[in-house]
Design a protein around this motif. Sequence first.
Motif, PDB file in Angstrom:
ATOM      1  N   LEU A   9      36.772  46.968  52.151  1.00  0.00           N
ATOM      2  CA  LEU A   9      36.131  47.204  50.852  1.00  0.00           C
ATOM      3  C   LEU A   9      35.566  48.622  50.729  1.00  0.00           C
ATOM      4  CD1 LEU A   9      34.041  43.887  50.594  1.00  0.00           C
ATOM      5  CD2 LEU A   9      36.383  44.292  49.796  1.00  0.00           C
ATOM      6  N   ASN A  21      33.931  48.596  47.162  1.00  0.00           N
ATOM      7  CA  ASN A  21      34.514  48.026  45.950  1.00  0.00           C
ATOM      8  C   ASN A  21      34.269  46.516  46.019  1.00  0.00           C
ATOM      9  OD1 ASN A  21      35.938  47.582  43.607  1.00  0.00           O
ATOM     10  ND2 ASN A  21      37.863  48.458  44.328  1.00  0.00           N
ATOM     11  N   LYS A  22      33.186  46.083  45.378  1.00  0.00           N
ATOM     12  CA  LYS A  22      32.793  44.664  45.456  1.00  0.00           C
ATOM     13  C   LYS A  22      33.854  43.772  44.802  1.00  0.00           C
ATOM     14  CE  LYS A  22      29.693  41.733  42.890  1.00  0.00           C
ATOM     15  NZ  LYS A  22      30.636  40.689  42.833  1.00  0.00           N
ATOM     16  N   PRO A  23      34.307  42.745  45.515  1.00  0.00           N
ATOM     17  CA  PRO A  23      35.244  41.810  44.894  1.00  0.00           C
ATOM     18  C   PRO A  23      34.512  40.894  43.900  1.00  0.00           C
ATOM     19  CG  PRO A  23      35.242  41.621  47.307  1.00  0.00           C
ATOM     20  CD  PRO A  23      34.028  42.393  46.905  1.00  0.00           C
ATOM     21  N   PRO A  24      35.235  40.324  42.936  1.00  0.00           N
ATOM     22  CA  PRO A  24      34.609  39.339  42.056  1.00  0.00           C
ATOM     23  C   PRO A  24      34.265  38.060  42.818  1.00  0.00           C
ATOM     24  CG  PRO A  24      36.984  39.424  41.662  1.00  0.00           C
ATOM     25  CD  PRO A  24      36.670  40.528  42.631  1.00  0.00           C
ATOM     26  N   GLU A  61      30.378  37.822  38.959  1.00  0.00           N
ATOM     27  CA  GLU A  61      31.771  37.922  38.506  1.00  0.00           C
ATOM     28  C   GLU A  61      32.244  39.361  38.358  1.00  0.00           C
ATOM     29  OE1 GLU A  61      33.075  35.474  35.206  1.00  0.00           O
ATOM     30  OE2 GLU A  61      31.633  33.927  35.721  1.00  0.00           O
ATOM     31  N   THR A  62      31.315  40.307  38.295  1.00  0.00           N
ATOM     32  CA  THR A  62      31.691  41.709  38.094  1.00  0.00           C
ATOM     33  C   THR A  62      32.175  42.316  39.402  1.00  0.00           C
ATOM     34  OG1 THR A  62      30.013  41.904  36.371  1.00  0.00           O
ATOM     35  CG2 THR A  62      30.887  43.957  37.247  1.00  0.00           C
ATOM     36  N   SER A  63      33.296  43.023  39.336  1.00  0.00           N
ATOM     37  CA  SER A  63      33.833  43.737  40.495  1.00  0.00           C
ATOM     38  C   SER A  63      33.433  45.207  40.402  1.00  0.00           C
ATOM     39  CB  SER A  63      35.362  43.605  40.516  1.00  0.00           C
ATOM     40  OG  SER A  63      35.905  44.003  39.256  1.00  0.00           O
ATOM     41  N   HIS A 205      34.497  45.583  35.081  1.00  0.00           N
ATOM     42  CA  HIS A 205      34.662  46.222  36.390  1.00  0.00           C
ATOM     43  C   HIS A 205      33.856  47.511  36.432  1.00  0.00           C
ATOM     44  CE1 HIS A 205      36.671  47.622  40.040  1.00  0.00           C
ATOM     45  NE2 HIS A 205      36.991  48.754  39.426  1.00  0.00           N
ATOM     46  N   TYR A 225      40.882  49.084  40.208  1.00  0.00           N
ATOM     47  CA  TYR A 225      40.825  47.727  39.646  1.00  0.00           C
ATOM     48  C   TYR A 225      41.232  46.708  40.692  1.00  0.00           C
ATOM     49  CZ  TYR A 225      41.028  49.897  34.931  1.00  0.00           C
ATOM     50  OH  TYR A 225      40.792  50.627  33.803  1.00  0.00           O
ATOM     51  N   PRO A 226      40.552  45.559  40.743  1.00  0.00           N
ATOM     52  CA  PRO A 226      41.033  44.465  41.592  1.00  0.00           C
ATOM     53  C   PRO A 226      42.291  43.844  40.978  1.00  0.00           C
ATOM     54  CG  PRO A 226      39.149  43.738  40.322  1.00  0.00           C
ATOM     55  CD  PRO A 226      39.340  45.188  40.003  1.00  0.00           C
TER      56      PRO A 226
END
Length: 241
Positions: A9, A21-24, A61-63, A205, A225-226
Motif C-alpha cells: 500500500l 493508498n488506503k483500500p476501501p 468506504e473511501t479509498s 477516492h 485509483y483502486p
Amino acid sequence: MKIPKFTDLILFEDDNLIVVNKPPFISTLDDRGESEGEINMLRLAKSYHGDAQICHRLDKETSGALIIAKNPETYRFVSMQFEHRKVKKIYHAVIEGTHVFNDLLVDLPILNAGKGNVTISRQEGKHAETYFQSLKFFKHYTLVECRPVTGRMHQIRIHLATQRASIAGDAMYRGKPVFLSTLKRKYNLGKDQEEQPIMKRFALHAFELTFNITPETDITIHAPYPKDFDTLLKLLEKWDM
C-alpha cells in the motif's frame, strides 16, 4: 475480505512518515460497533512500525492517500498542517447527472448530529468549504475533482448532495448504485442471478495530497485509483458516452 499487505500500500516513505493508498472497506482507526480485532489502517501500520500514528481520517468506504507518522514529533507537525488548513487535498468522485462545475465553491456549515450523521445547519453548523471542478462528462454521470478547504465529517458527500449531485452509490445522501444493465443495452443476466452494482461502495477516492515533510520541503503524492473505481470509469467510458 482479504487483508492487504501493508508494504503493497506504500506510496511514499522516509525516516519520519509513510503515505499509503488506503483500500476501501477498511476503517482508518478503531470504530465503535466493529468487532474487536477487526483490521483497520492503524493496526496494519503498527504491525509495520510500532510507533505509527495516523494523521487524519478517511471514511471506511473511501479509498486513497493517507498519511501515517512514525514518531510523535512528525505526528504533531503533520496534524498542525491539517489543523491550519495547510494540506492541499484533492478527491475524485463520480456523481449522478451531468454537472458543469467550474471551480464552484460550496460554503455551507455542517453540524455533526452524532452516530455518524451530519446535516447542513446555518445556525449550529461549523464552517465548511469545498471547491468542485468537473473533469469528465458522461451521459448520466460526471467525474469531479473535489477540493475541501476544511475537514468536516462527510463534507464532500453532503456538499455534493446539496447540489443535487449525489455521489454514485452513496445511499446516505440519496446516491444510487451503478448497474451495468442501466448502461449497456441488451444486457443479459443469467437465470436466477442477482445483478451486483459495479462498485459496492460510494465512488469517492482521495486522489492527491500536498503537504510539508519538513518546514522547508513540500511533497505531492498521487494515489492511483483502486480496481473498483477504475473499472467504473472504464465502463462509463465504454457504455455511457
